[in-house]
Design a protein around this motif. Structure first.
Motif, PDB file in Angstrom:
ATOM      1  N   ALA A   6     -19.087   4.514  -3.100  1.00 11.87           N
ATOM      2  CA  ALA A   6     -18.191   4.404  -2.351  1.00 11.87           C
ATOM      3  C   ALA A   6     -17.360   3.877  -2.707  1.00 11.87           C
ATOM      4  O   ALA A   6     -15.867   4.351  -2.346  1.00 11.87           O
ATOM      5  N   VAL A   7     -16.802   3.638  -3.886  1.00 12.29           N
ATOM      6  CA  VAL A   7     -15.337   2.992  -4.785  1.00 12.29           C
ATOM      7  C   VAL A   7     -14.391   4.330  -5.011  1.00 12.29           C
ATOM      8  O   VAL A   7     -13.490   4.848  -4.430  1.00 12.29           O
ATOM      9  N   GLY A   8     -15.287   5.317  -5.658  1.00 11.31           N
ATOM     10  CA  GLY A   8     -15.302   6.611  -6.053  1.00 11.31           C
ATOM     11  C   GLY A   8     -14.462   7.598  -4.610  1.00 11.31           C
ATOM     12  O   GLY A   8     -13.819   8.248  -5.079  1.00 11.31           O
ATOM     13  N   GLU A   9     -15.427   7.199  -3.490  1.00 14.26           N
ATOM     14  CA  GLU A   9     -15.346   8.426  -2.601  1.00 14.26           C
ATOM     15  C   GLU A   9     -13.459   7.598  -1.985  1.00 14.26           C
ATOM     16  O   GLU A   9     -13.166   8.374  -1.081  1.00 14.26           O
ATOM     17  N   SER A  10     -13.585   6.709  -1.813  1.00 11.38           N
ATOM     18  CA  SER A  10     -12.418   5.995  -1.851  1.00 11.38           C
ATOM     19  C   SER A  10     -10.853   6.332  -2.219  1.00 11.38           C
ATOM     20  O   SER A  10      -9.845   6.244  -1.866  1.00 11.38           O
ATOM     21  N   TYR A  11     -11.091   6.665  -3.864  1.00 14.40           N
ATOM     22  CA  TYR A  11     -10.168   7.335  -4.443  1.00 14.40           C
ATOM     23  C   TYR A  11      -9.760   8.011  -4.125  1.00 14.40           C
ATOM     24  O   TYR A  11      -8.654   8.675  -4.883  1.00 14.40           O
ATOM     25  N   GLN A  12     -10.125   9.041  -3.440  1.00 14.75           N
ATOM     26  CA  GLN A  12     -10.306  10.448  -3.122  1.00 14.75           C
ATOM     27  C   GLN A  12      -8.964  11.102  -2.592  1.00 14.75           C
ATOM     28  O   GLN A  12      -8.198  11.492  -2.583  1.00 14.75           O
ATOM     29  N   LYS A  13      -8.189   9.706  -1.540  1.00 10.24           N
ATOM     30  CA  LYS A  13      -7.446   9.306  -1.095  1.00 10.24           C
ATOM     31  C   LYS A  13      -5.762   8.894  -1.640  1.00 10.24           C
ATOM     32  O   LYS A  13      -4.941   9.016  -1.381  1.00 10.24           O
ATOM     33  N   PHE A  14      -6.623   8.758  -2.812  1.00  9.80           N
ATOM     34  CA  PHE A  14      -5.858   7.551  -3.500  1.00  9.80           C
ATOM     35  C   PHE A  14      -3.951   8.677  -4.269  1.00  9.80           C
ATOM     36  O   PHE A  14      -4.020   9.669  -3.759  1.00  9.80           O
ATOM     37  N   ASN A  15      -3.098   8.263  -3.395  1.00  9.52           N
ATOM     38  CA  ASN A  15      -1.343   9.129  -3.571  1.00  9.52           C
ATOM     39  C   ASN A  15      -0.777   8.420  -4.266  1.00  9.52           C
ATOM     40  O   ASN A  15      -0.200   7.463  -4.514  1.00  9.52           O
ATOM     41  N   PRO A  16      -0.063   8.926  -5.300  1.00 15.63           N
ATOM     42  CA  PRO A  16       0.762   8.435  -6.613  1.00 15.63           C
ATOM     43  C   PRO A  16       1.461   8.002  -6.588  1.00 15.63           C
ATOM     44  O   PRO A  16       2.220   7.113  -6.694  1.00 15.63           O
ATOM     45  N   ARG A  17       2.185   8.765  -5.360  1.00 17.72           N
ATOM     46  CA  ARG A  17       3.658   8.444  -5.194  1.00 17.72           C
ATOM     47  C   ARG A  17       3.835   7.587  -4.678  1.00 17.72           C
ATOM     48  O   ARG A  17       4.359   6.458  -4.880  1.00 17.72           O
ATOM     49  N   ALA A  18       2.693   7.418  -3.870  1.00 20.23           N
ATOM     50  CA  ALA A  18       3.597   6.469  -2.396  1.00 20.23           C
ATOM     51  C   ALA A  18       2.703   5.069  -3.442  1.00 20.23           C
ATOM     52  O   ALA A  18       3.640   4.143  -3.626  1.00 20.23           O
ATOM     53  N   TYR A  19       1.444   4.397  -4.093  1.00 23.43           N
ATOM     54  CA  TYR A  19       1.669   3.217  -5.217  1.00 23.43           C
ATOM     55  C   TYR A  19       2.834   3.268  -6.097  1.00 23.43           C
ATOM     56  O   TYR A  19       3.098   2.067  -6.454  1.00 23.43           O
ATOM     57  N   LEU A  20       3.245   4.003  -6.762  1.00 19.91           N
ATOM     58  CA  LEU A  20       4.397   3.982  -7.951  1.00 19.91           C
ATOM     59  C   LEU A  20       5.671   3.637  -6.666  1.00 19.91           C
ATOM     60  O   LEU A  20       6.370   2.384  -6.914  1.00 19.91           O
TER      61      LEU A  20
END
Ligand SMILES: Nc1ncnc2c1ncn2[C@@H]1O[C@@H](CSCCNC[C@@H]2Cc3ccc([N+](=O)[O-])cc3CN2)[C@@H](O)[C@H]1O
Length: 265
Positions: A6-20
């Protein structure tokens, strides 16, 4: 689905630009004040490497994400630096930075700040080029695997760095401790580990992604390191000031640890 899947699944939406944007721009990246969290992290890393105790051929950065600031003080002390991340989107961001592509995140304020606090009179473009030259591999990693890099790495590294990864990818404390144990197989006995992470965080945002984090305390981190066979040389905590609690997470502080993997008895 397992909690790790489930953690791996949640990371599919990770947005690097937003995170930065959330963590590596003002107000969290304010270089005019030593009390700000980003200068605090850079100082911890610069002081650890300034001891001269941490050096060798290879350093592996575990869960690099889309950032390179965590490697700026390391690059003088290793011949090769290996960045790693679970997501191809993050590995692609790092590859574009290494290749000097123009549309990436501007790390120059970080590089200038590190040159200033290291006090060696190094020009920032020189350090930038030096790191680009040493960042020779950008590999996939999964810290939940007993061999996090698969069979990609032949011999254990002389040092590890990891920032904000283990607690952000572990559903619970046992999983956090197993992940630490897994990544410890990448480090040679006697090797040094510089670990930065979030204290008592339960979630963070990265664009559309809302990621769960296992809240860990100083004691939890120290216990996990002890269980994985480390000696702690330095442990520091930063208390997040109210002005830096901007809604992108519920982190209450940041820890820095300089630990060393005990040599086999
Ligand atoms: N199984 C896996 N193995 C390895 N890496 C994996 C795995 N799954 C995801 N990943 C990889 O790990 C991730 C690393 S970024 C994790 C972010 N951690 C939380 C965030 C960070 C942050 C930063 C700065 C400050 N501050 O105050 O200055 C506070 C905070 C607190 N919030 C991401 O790159 C993912 O791609």
């Amino acid at each position: 689905m397992s909690s790790i899947a489930a953690v791996g699944e949640s990371y599919q939406k990770f947005n690097p630009r937003a995170y930065l944007q959330n963590n590596y721009m003002p107000p969290r990246a304010d270089f005019s004040s030593e009390d700000c969290v980003v200068p605090w992290k850079l100082r911890c890393l610069a002081e650890a490497f300034a001891t001269g105790d941490i050096h060798g051929r290879t350093l592996i950065d575990v869960g690099s994400g889309p950032t390179i600031y965590q490697l700026l003080s390391a690059c003088d002390h290793f011949e090769e630096i290996i960045a790693t991340d679970y997501l191809e989107v993050n590995r692609a961001v790092l590859r574009r930075w290494v290749q000097g592509e123009p549309d990436g995140f501007d790390w120059s304020p970080y590089i200038k700040h590190v040159c200033r606090i290291e006090g060696k009179g190094e020009q920032w473009k020189e350090k930038e080029q030096k790191l680009r030259g040493k960042l020779r591999q950008i590999l996939p990693i999964d810290v939940h695997q007993p061999e996090p890099l698969g069979s990609q790495v032949c011999q254990p590294a002389d040092a590890l760095v990891s920032t904000f990864c283990l607690e952000a990818v572990s559903p619970d404390r046992p999983s956090f401790e197993r992940a630490l144990s897994n990544v410890t197989t990448l480090l040679k006995p006697g090797g040094h580990f510089l670990l930065i992470g979030a204290l008592e965080e339960s979630f963070y945002l990265a664009g559309e992604a809302k990621l769960s984090v296992v809240p860990v305390s100083e004691v939890d981190v120290k216990e996990a390191l002890s269980k994985s066979g480390y000696r702690i040389h330095d442990f520091r905590s930063y208390l997040m000031p109210p002005g830096l609690k901007i809604g992108v997470d519920d982190v209450s502080g940041v820890f820095f640890v300089h630990a060393q993997k005990k040599s086999v008895a």
